[in-house]
Design a protein around this motif. Structure first.
Motif, PDB file in Angstrom:
ATOM      1  N   VAL A 235     -14.607 -43.366 -16.236  1.00  0.00           N
ATOM      2  CA  VAL A 235     -14.796 -44.545 -15.371  1.00  0.00           C
ATOM      3  C   VAL A 235     -14.496 -45.819 -16.162  1.00  0.00           C
ATOM      4  O   VAL A 235     -13.859 -46.746 -15.648  1.00  0.00           O
ATOM      5  CB  VAL A 235     -16.226 -44.562 -14.780  1.00  0.00           C
ATOM      6  N   VAL A 236     -14.916 -45.857 -17.423  1.00  0.00           N
ATOM      7  CA  VAL A 236     -14.637 -47.029 -18.261  1.00  0.00           C
ATOM      8  C   VAL A 236     -13.128 -47.169 -18.463  1.00  0.00           C
ATOM      9  O   VAL A 236     -12.571 -48.268 -18.364  1.00  0.00           O
ATOM     10  CB  VAL A 236     -15.398 -46.946 -19.615  1.00  0.00           C
ATOM     11  N   PHE A 237     -12.439 -46.042 -18.669  1.00  0.00           N
ATOM     12  CA  PHE A 237     -10.978 -46.103 -18.808  1.00  0.00           C
ATOM     13  C   PHE A 237     -10.328 -46.653 -17.534  1.00  0.00           C
ATOM     14  O   PHE A 237      -9.457 -47.525 -17.588  1.00  0.00           O
ATOM     15  CB  PHE A 237     -10.381 -44.728 -19.146  1.00  0.00           C
ATOM     16  N   LEU A 238     -10.786 -46.156 -16.370  1.00  0.00           N
ATOM     17  CA  LEU A 238     -10.213 -46.634 -15.096  1.00  0.00           C
ATOM     18  C   LEU A 238     -10.452 -48.132 -14.890  1.00  0.00           C
ATOM     19  O   LEU A 238      -9.759 -48.777 -14.102  1.00  0.00           O
ATOM     20  CB  LEU A 238     -10.821 -45.863 -13.919  1.00  0.00           C
ATOM     21  N   SER A 239     -11.447 -48.660 -15.585  1.00  0.00           N
ATOM     22  CA  SER A 239     -11.772 -50.080 -15.465  1.00  0.00           C
ATOM     23  C   SER A 239     -10.981 -50.932 -16.448  1.00  0.00           C
ATOM     24  O   SER A 239     -11.062 -52.162 -16.413  1.00  0.00           O
ATOM     25  CB  SER A 239     -13.273 -50.287 -15.713  1.00  0.00           C
ATOM     26  N   SER A 240     -10.233 -50.289 -17.320  1.00  0.00           N
ATOM     27  CA  SER A 240      -9.530 -51.033 -18.372  1.00  0.00           C
ATOM     28  C   SER A 240      -8.178 -51.555 -17.877  1.00  0.00           C
ATOM     29  O   SER A 240      -7.690 -51.130 -16.817  1.00  0.00           O
ATOM     30  CB  SER A 240      -9.306 -50.120 -19.589  1.00  0.00           C
ATOM     31  N   ASP A 241      -7.570 -52.438 -18.653  1.00  0.00           N
ATOM     32  CA  ASP A 241      -6.239 -52.941 -18.293  1.00  0.00           C
ATOM     33  C   ASP A 241      -5.195 -51.837 -18.346  1.00  0.00           C
ATOM     34  O   ASP A 241      -4.221 -51.855 -17.598  1.00  0.00           O
ATOM     35  CB  ASP A 241      -5.843 -54.094 -19.234  1.00  0.00           C
ATOM     36  N   ALA A 242      -5.414 -50.841 -19.216  1.00  0.00           N
ATOM     37  CA  ALA A 242      -4.460 -49.733 -19.332  1.00  0.00           C
ATOM     38  C   ALA A 242      -4.335 -48.956 -18.017  1.00  0.00           C
ATOM     39  O   ALA A 242      -3.334 -48.279 -17.776  1.00  0.00           O
ATOM     40  CB  ALA A 242      -4.900 -48.785 -20.450  1.00  0.00           C
ATOM     41  N   ALA A 243      -5.340 -49.066 -17.157  1.00  0.00           N
ATOM     42  CA  ALA A 243      -5.336 -48.309 -15.894  1.00  0.00           C
ATOM     43  C   ALA A 243      -4.861 -49.152 -14.711  1.00  0.00           C
ATOM     44  O   ALA A 243      -5.064 -48.772 -13.556  1.00  0.00           O
ATOM     45  CB  ALA A 243      -6.737 -47.766 -15.617  1.00  0.00           C
ATOM     46  N   SER A 244      -4.171 -50.273 -15.006  1.00  0.00           N
ATOM     47  CA  SER A 244      -3.830 -51.197 -13.912  1.00  0.00           C
ATOM     48  C   SER A 244      -2.923 -50.563 -12.853  1.00  0.00           C
ATOM     49  O   SER A 244      -2.913 -50.997 -11.710  1.00  0.00           O
ATOM     50  CB  SER A 244      -3.185 -52.466 -14.468  1.00  0.00           C
ATOM     51  N   GLN A 245      -2.148 -49.538 -13.235  1.00  0.00           N
ATOM     52  CA  GLN A 245      -1.249 -48.910 -12.253  1.00  0.00           C
ATOM     53  C   GLN A 245      -1.818 -47.619 -11.661  1.00  0.00           C
ATOM     54  O   GLN A 245      -1.126 -46.915 -10.921  1.00  0.00           O
ATOM     55  CB  GLN A 245       0.136 -48.661 -12.879  1.00  0.00           C
ATOM     56  N   ILE A 246      -3.047 -47.307 -11.993  1.00  0.00           N
ATOM     57  CA  ILE A 246      -3.702 -46.178 -11.325  1.00  0.00           C
ATOM     58  C   ILE A 246      -4.453 -46.747 -10.142  1.00  0.00           C
ATOM     59  O   ILE A 246      -5.452 -47.463 -10.299  1.00  0.00           O
ATOM     60  CB  ILE A 246      -4.690 -45.452 -12.271  1.00  0.00           C
ATOM     61  N   THR A 247      -3.963 -46.493  -8.950  1.00  0.00           N
ATOM     62  CA  THR A 247      -4.674 -46.969  -7.753  1.00  0.00           C
ATOM     63  C   THR A 247      -4.378 -46.044  -6.581  1.00  0.00           C
ATOM     64  O   THR A 247      -3.310 -45.430  -6.515  1.00  0.00           O
ATOM     65  CB  THR A 247      -4.327 -48.451  -7.440  1.00  0.00           C
ATOM     66  N   GLY A 248      -5.341 -45.907  -5.704  1.00  0.00           N
ATOM     67  CA  GLY A 248      -5.191 -44.990  -4.569  1.00  0.00           C
ATOM     68  C   GLY A 248      -5.307 -43.534  -4.980  1.00  0.00           C
ATOM     69  O   GLY A 248      -4.985 -42.631  -4.199  1.00  0.00           O
ATOM     70  N   ALA A 249      -5.775 -43.307  -6.196  1.00  0.00           N
ATOM     71  CA  ALA A 249      -5.824 -41.938  -6.717  1.00  0.00           C
ATOM     72  C   ALA A 249      -7.202 -41.315  -6.491  1.00  0.00           C
ATOM     73  O   ALA A 249      -8.204 -42.019  -6.387  1.00  0.00           O
ATOM     74  CB  ALA A 249      -5.494 -41.942  -8.205  1.00  0.00           C
ATOM     75  N   SER A 250      -7.212 -40.006  -6.389  1.00  0.00           N
ATOM     76  CA  SER A 250      -8.471 -39.251  -6.313  1.00  0.00           C
ATOM     77  C   SER A 250      -8.444 -38.295  -7.494  1.00  0.00           C
ATOM     78  O   SER A 250      -7.752 -37.287  -7.463  1.00  0.00           O
ATOM     79  CB  SER A 250      -8.560 -38.487  -5.003  1.00  0.00           C
ATOM     80  N   LEU A 251      -9.130 -38.677  -8.553  1.00  0.00           N
ATOM     81  CA  LEU A 251      -8.973 -38.010  -9.842  1.00  0.00           C
ATOM     82  C   LEU A 251     -10.124 -37.051 -10.101  1.00  0.00           C
ATOM     83  O   LEU A 251     -11.291 -37.450 -10.107  1.00  0.00           O
ATOM     84  CB  LEU A 251      -8.902 -39.084 -10.935  1.00  0.00           C
ATOM     85  N   SER A 252      -9.763 -35.783 -10.319  1.00  0.00           N
ATOM     86  CA  SER A 252     -10.790 -34.755 -10.495  1.00  0.00           C
ATOM     87  C   SER A 252     -11.232 -34.618 -11.935  1.00  0.00           C
ATOM     88  O   SER A 252     -10.428 -34.757 -12.861  1.00  0.00           O
ATOM     89  CB  SER A 252     -10.253 -33.403 -10.033  1.00  0.00           C
ATOM     90  N   MET A 253     -12.518 -34.351 -12.107  1.00  0.00           N
ATOM     91  CA  MET A 253     -13.050 -33.883 -13.389  1.00  0.00           C
ATOM     92  C   MET A 253     -14.027 -32.783 -12.982  1.00  0.00           C
ATOM     93  O   MET A 253     -15.200 -33.036 -12.728  1.00  0.00           O
ATOM     94  CB  MET A 253     -13.755 -35.009 -14.146  1.00  0.00           C
ATOM     95  N   ASP A 254     -13.472 -31.568 -12.797  1.00  0.00           N
ATOM     96  CA  ASP A 254     -14.267 -30.541 -12.116  1.00  0.00           C
ATOM     97  C   ASP A 254     -14.142 -29.140 -12.717  1.00  0.00           C
ATOM     98  O   ASP A 254     -14.442 -28.146 -12.035  1.00  0.00           O
ATOM     99  CB  ASP A 254     -13.922 -30.517 -10.619  1.00  0.00           C
ATOM    100  N   GLY A 255     -13.722 -29.054 -13.979  1.00  0.00           N
ATOM    101  CA  GLY A 255     -13.645 -27.745 -14.634  1.00  0.00           C
ATOM    102  C   GLY A 255     -12.776 -26.737 -13.878  1.00  0.00           C
ATOM    103  O   GLY A 255     -12.955 -25.531 -14.025  1.00  0.00           O
ATOM    104  N   GLY A 256     -11.851 -27.241 -13.058  1.00  0.00           N
ATOM    105  CA  GLY A 256     -10.923 -26.361 -12.345  1.00  0.00           C
ATOM    106  C   GLY A 256     -11.345 -25.993 -10.926  1.00  0.00           C
ATOM    107  O   GLY A 256     -10.640 -25.248 -10.233  1.00  0.00           O
ATOM    108  N   TRP A 257     -12.461 -26.536 -10.457  1.00  0.00           N
ATOM    109  CA  TRP A 257     -13.015 -26.203  -9.126  1.00  0.00           C
ATOM    110  C   TRP A 257     -11.965 -26.285  -8.017  1.00  0.00           C
ATOM    111  O   TRP A 257     -11.832 -25.391  -7.199  1.00  0.00           O
ATOM    112  CB  TRP A 257     -14.179 -27.153  -8.850  1.00  0.00           C
ATOM    113  N   THR A 258     -11.221 -27.415  -7.965  1.00  0.00           N
ATOM    114  CA  THR A 258     -10.324 -27.628  -6.816  1.00  0.00           C
ATOM    115  C   THR A 258      -8.871 -27.269  -7.130  1.00  0.00           C
ATOM    116  O   THR A 258      -7.963 -27.647  -6.388  1.00  0.00           O
ATOM    117  CB  THR A 258     -10.396 -29.095  -6.328  1.00  0.00           C
ATOM    118  N   THR A 259      -8.656 -26.527  -8.227  1.00  0.00           N
ATOM    119  CA  THR A 259      -7.298 -26.095  -8.557  1.00  0.00           C
ATOM    120  C   THR A 259      -6.793 -25.136  -7.476  1.00  0.00           C
ATOM    121  O   THR A 259      -7.523 -24.253  -7.053  1.00  0.00           O
ATOM    122  CB  THR A 259      -7.307 -25.336  -9.897  1.00  0.00           C
ATOM    123  N   CYS A 260      -5.558 -25.352  -7.016  1.00  0.00           N
ATOM    124  CA  CYS A 260      -5.028 -24.364  -6.068  1.00  0.00           C
ATOM    125  C   CYS A 260      -3.581 -24.031  -6.399  1.00  0.00           C
ATOM    126  O   CYS A 260      -3.027 -24.544  -7.328  1.00  0.00           O
ATOM    127  CB  CYS A 260      -5.148 -24.857  -4.630  1.00  0.00           C
TER     128      CYS A 260
END
Ligand code: NAD
Length: 260
Positions: A235-260
């Motif tokens: 979340v801190v990374f997504l708040s940084s300037d480096a993440a300025s072009q990440i938008t509209g994304a739904s980013l998983s951190m789920d140990g592979g739960w939603t892998t298909c």
């Protein structure tokens, strides 16, 4: 570093929210944390946050079920911190029942906190972000924003809804310096999940450790819980300037739960 930025994290007296607000404070943000507890019950937490940074720490106990209190939370943050650059919509609740037994009042309560509150908070905070041409809005959705689950129709509806909402906000905000993203965790060991583990242990007459393994093995291929501090770092990374072009994304951190 996020020095000089002001961050509000809802539902941050425990669990994921606490991890996130702690890391914002350590990264140099002025922070407002929030939960349902009275001021007198959070003195220790406030002191701990203050020990992470030299900046002022603010607290709000707004009940997010109420749209007026959502708006007031942002106004209160503006007064206490000066502005809001980063909003993390983290507060969330769970209720489980088969749909035919899902009480309408529980449905409305869950949707009010998990989906309506982020809408009220977002519409109140985004104009000032547009004015400053910089903002980060992050929604803590869930693996349940991407897939369904038995007995979780309300929760899954709220988290899927959050993803659609965040995508639309991202498109409206594209090119303005304001980003909108969902983070979709799998199982994180927090009070919200501990309640579900306790129930599995009781219903199946198995130990707490066995209940944890059962919970993980049904959904999370890694077989391990996600650590609050790893989610917070994301979340801190997504708040940084480096993440300025990440938008509209739904980013998983789920140990592979939603892998298909
Ligand atoms: P938690 O129960 O530890 O914390 C929830 C927070 O929300 C608390 O601070 C509580 O005070 C606040 N809250 C609850 N009702 C509120 C209300 N009416 N008004 C204001 N605040 C209220 O939960 P957690 O596990 O840390 O979950 C945080 C978020 O992450 C939630 O949105 C949850 O759906 C999501 N999530 C959690 C997991 C997990 O495995 N723990 C997985 C995916 C998504």
């Amino acid at each position: 570093s996020l020095r000089g930025k002001c961050a509000v994290v809802t539902g941050s007296t425990s669990g994921i929210g606490w991890g996130v607000v702690s890391q914002f404070a350590k990264a140099g943000c002025r922070v407002m944390f929030h939960g349902l507890e009275e001021e007198s019950q959070i003195t220790n937490l406030k002191e701990e946050l203050a020990s992470f940074s030299k900046d002022k720490v603010a607290y709000s106990s707004a009940d997010l079920v109420d749209p007026d209190q959502c708006r007031n939370l942002i106004m209160d943050a503006n007064r206490q911190l000066g502005k809001v650059d980063i909003l993390v919509n983290n507060a969330g609740v769970q209720f489980t029942a088969p749909v035919q037994n899902f009480p309408p009042d529980k449905w409305n309560w869950l949707l009010a906190i998990n989906l309506n509150a982020p809408y009220h908070l977002t519409r109140t905070v985004i104009p000032q972000m547009y004015d400053r041409k910089w903002g980060r809005i992050i929604y803590i959705a869930s693996a349940h924003g991407k897939v369904g689950s038995v007995n979780k129709s309300g929760y899954c509806a709220s988290k899927h809804g959050l993803m659609g909402f965040s995508k639309s906000v991202a498109l409206e905000a594209a090119g303005t310096g304001v980003t909108s993203n969902c983070v979709c965790p799998g199982w994180v060991l927090t009070p919200l999940v501990q309640k579900q583990i306790d129930r599995i242990s009781e219903e199946n007459r198995i130990s707490i450790d066995e209940a944890k393994m059962k919970l993980l093995s049904e959904k999370q291929p890694s077989g391990e819980f996600i650590r609050t501090e790893d989610l917070a770092a994301f979340v801190v990374f997504l708040s940084s300037d480096a993440a300025s072009q990440i938008t509209g994304a739904s980013l998983s951190m789920d140990g592979g739960w939603t892998t298909c």
